[in-house]
Design an enzyme around this catalytic site. Structure first.
Site, PDB file in Angstrom:
ATOM      1  N   VAL A   1       0.861  -1.178   0.000  1.00 11.77           N
ATOM      2  CA  VAL A   1       0.000   0.000   0.000  1.00 11.77           C
ATOM      3  C   VAL A   1       0.901   1.234   0.000  1.00 11.77           C
ATOM      4  O   VAL A   1       0.633   2.230   0.673  1.00 11.77           O
ATOM      5  CB  VAL A   1      -0.966   0.008   1.202  1.00 11.77           C
ATOM      6  CG1 VAL A   1      -2.177   0.909   0.900  1.00 11.77           C
ATOM      7  CG2 VAL A   1      -1.450  -1.380   1.561  1.00 11.77           C
ATOM      8  N   ALA A   2       2.016   1.115  -0.747  1.00  8.12           N
ATOM      9  CA  ALA A   2       2.984   2.208  -0.887  1.00  8.12           C
ATOM     10  C   ALA A   2       3.420   2.706   0.492  1.00  8.12           C
ATOM     11  O   ALA A   2       3.725   1.908   1.372  1.00  8.12           O
ATOM     12  CB  ALA A   2       2.402   3.314  -1.747  1.00  8.12           C
ATOM     13  N   CYS A   3       3.437   4.021   0.694  1.00  3.67           N
ATOM     14  CA  CYS A   3       3.973   4.586   1.930  1.00  3.67           C
ATOM     15  C   CYS A   3       3.145   4.240   3.165  1.00  3.67           C
ATOM     16  O   CYS A   3       3.625   4.383   4.286  1.00  3.67           O
ATOM     17  CB  CYS A   3       4.093   6.102   1.801  1.00  3.67           C
ATOM     18  SG  CYS A   3       5.305   6.641   0.587  1.00  3.67           S
ATOM     19  N   SER A   4       1.920   3.777   2.976  1.00  4.99           N
ATOM     20  CA  SER A   4       1.070   3.414   4.105  1.00  4.99           C
ATOM     21  C   SER A   4       1.175   1.940   4.469  1.00  4.99           C
ATOM     22  O   SER A   4       0.444   1.462   5.345  1.00  4.99           O
ATOM     23  CB  SER A   4      -0.396   3.755   3.789  1.00  4.99           C
ATOM     24  OG  SER A   4      -0.579   5.135   3.650  1.00  4.99           O
ATOM     25  N   SER A   5       2.059   1.208   3.823  1.00  2.00           N
ATOM     26  CA  SER A   5       2.097  -0.245   3.997  1.00  2.00           C
ATOM     27  C   SER A   5       2.280  -0.675   5.444  1.00  2.00           C
ATOM     28  O   SER A   5       1.686  -1.670   5.889  1.00  2.00           O
ATOM     29  CB  SER A   5       3.211  -0.838   3.131  1.00  2.00           C
ATOM     30  OG  SER A   5       2.955  -0.647   1.757  1.00  2.00           O
TER      31      SER A   5
END
Length: 385
Positions: A154-158
């Protein structure tokens, strides 16, 4: 009732680092050469001359002063402008797995329990080295962990999505403890020939052990609540994937973002519309934090500490002011991007890992991430006795 506890964290930091001055020297040397090579077209107005970068520009735009990387030589070489990370054989531990294992071992040592108590491994990061087999399964094998493992992106929210997933596994009784890892070689998907973003990213790996409260010993952090949100946007994007032609992938490293030959190719690396991202994401995240705190019965202005995604100092400061209703102190709104730069999913975990030892039992804090998707995650925690 059983709930999730953040029991321990770990951090792997590469040995090599690049200062803003070193990065600017490399970029400007390359840009001067490109301008000279295209001087005729520039004179005719067919192409636009590339603007030099500067240390002052980088620090004002981002707050970043340096970044850790897995390969410095390739990045600061004006003839290459990309990390040189040789492919390993299938029989060797992959580079990202090696980083993950290092961070995980530190977390496991701090936890003080055997890996046999871990029932799942989640690798949550912005880019994986391959589609399959899952990197998480490779790490699982390297650490000798039973159970199951999988990758998520989830990109930078992973990382916050990973903590939420781990907490849900624990609440359901599926497992008693989860290892969540965030390996990020962000330098490999950054276009170092793009003045507006050549300074943004660094490399790192983090690890978090989440376990059930009925197994947890003293210390650690009670997870009070987790919340996730996604809204589709093209304003942060990376189109690299298995459907891309190999020729386009190679050309993406060879052309500056402002040149005509780069159209349709540089989007195979990190691209963003920074001002649009700021305008969209900052109010979305600020509102999400305040609403989530209210639903949990927490006063957001009473938060002892915020460990936000380390994207941009201006975003973090703005969100801090919105949430606390005043100018946060450096102790309240932790900033580590000056040293680490943006490390995508790992940023908020680095901040948490490095800046929590002084907090007392009962203190409440927030781990929060946000980025491409758009995506955002909030994890409210309270220090255990």
């Amino acid at each position: 009732m059983t709930h999730a506890v953040i029991a321990a964290t770990g951090l792997f930091t590469p040995e090599q680092s690049i200062s803003n001055a070193e990065l600017v020297t490399a970029y400007n040397t390359w840009a001067e050469g490109w301008n000279a090579e295209h001087s005729a077209q520039i004179a005719e107005g067919d192409v636009q001359a590339l603007t030099p970068s500067s240390v002052e520009f980088i620090e004002k735009a981002s707050g970043i002063k340096s970044r850790f990387v897995m390969d410095k030589a390739g990045i600061v070489d004006p003839a290459r402008m990309a990390p040189n990370l040789p492919e390993r054989s299938n029989d060797e531990l992959s580079l990202m797995a090696e980083m993950s294992v290092a961070a995980a071992r530190e977390a496991i040592a701090a936890w003080g329990k055997p890996v046999s108590e871990i029932g799942a491994v989640i690798c949550a990061a912005s880019n994986m080295p391959r589609p399959y087999p899952a990197l998480a399964v490779e790490v699982q094998q390297a650490l000798g962990i039973d159970g199951f493992a999988f990758d998520m992106n989830v990109a930078c929210s992973s990382a916050t999505f990973g903590i939420k997933t781990a907490a849900d596994f624990i609440a359901s009784g599926s497992v008693g403890a989860v290892l969540m890892i965030n390996p990020e070689i962000c330098s490999a998907h950054l276009n170092f020939k793009d003045r507006d973003s050549h300074f943004i990213f660094g490399d790192v790996a983090t690890a978090v052990i989440v376990e059930s409260s009925d197994r947890a010993g003293p210390g650690g952090w009670d997870v009070l609540g987790t919340r996730l949100k996604t809204v589709f946007s093209n304003n942060i994007r990376n189109n690299f994937g298995f459907l891309n032609r190999a020729a386009e992938t190679t050309e993406a490293l060879a052309a500056p973002a402002s040149s005509s030959e780069a159209v349709g190719q540089t989007d195979k690396l990190f691209v963003q519309q920074g001002r649009k991202v700021f305008k969209d994401v900052v109010p979305m995240v600020s509102e999400m934090i305040v609403d989530h705190a209210g639903d949990l019965g927490l006063d957001p202005q009473a938060l002892k500490r915020m460990w936000l995604h380390q994207a941009n100092i201006n975003m973090n400061q703005f969100i801090g002011r919105k949430v606390l209703g005043r100018e946060p102190t450096p102790e309240e709104n932790v900033i580590v991007l000056d040293e680490y730069a943006n490390t995508s999913s790992a940023g908020s975990i680095i901040a948490f890992h490095l800046r929590h030892e002084d907090m007392a039992a009962g203190d409440t804090g927030l781990i929060c991430s946000f980025g491409a998707g758009y995506s955002a995650g909030t994890v409210f925690v309270r220090k255990r006795a």
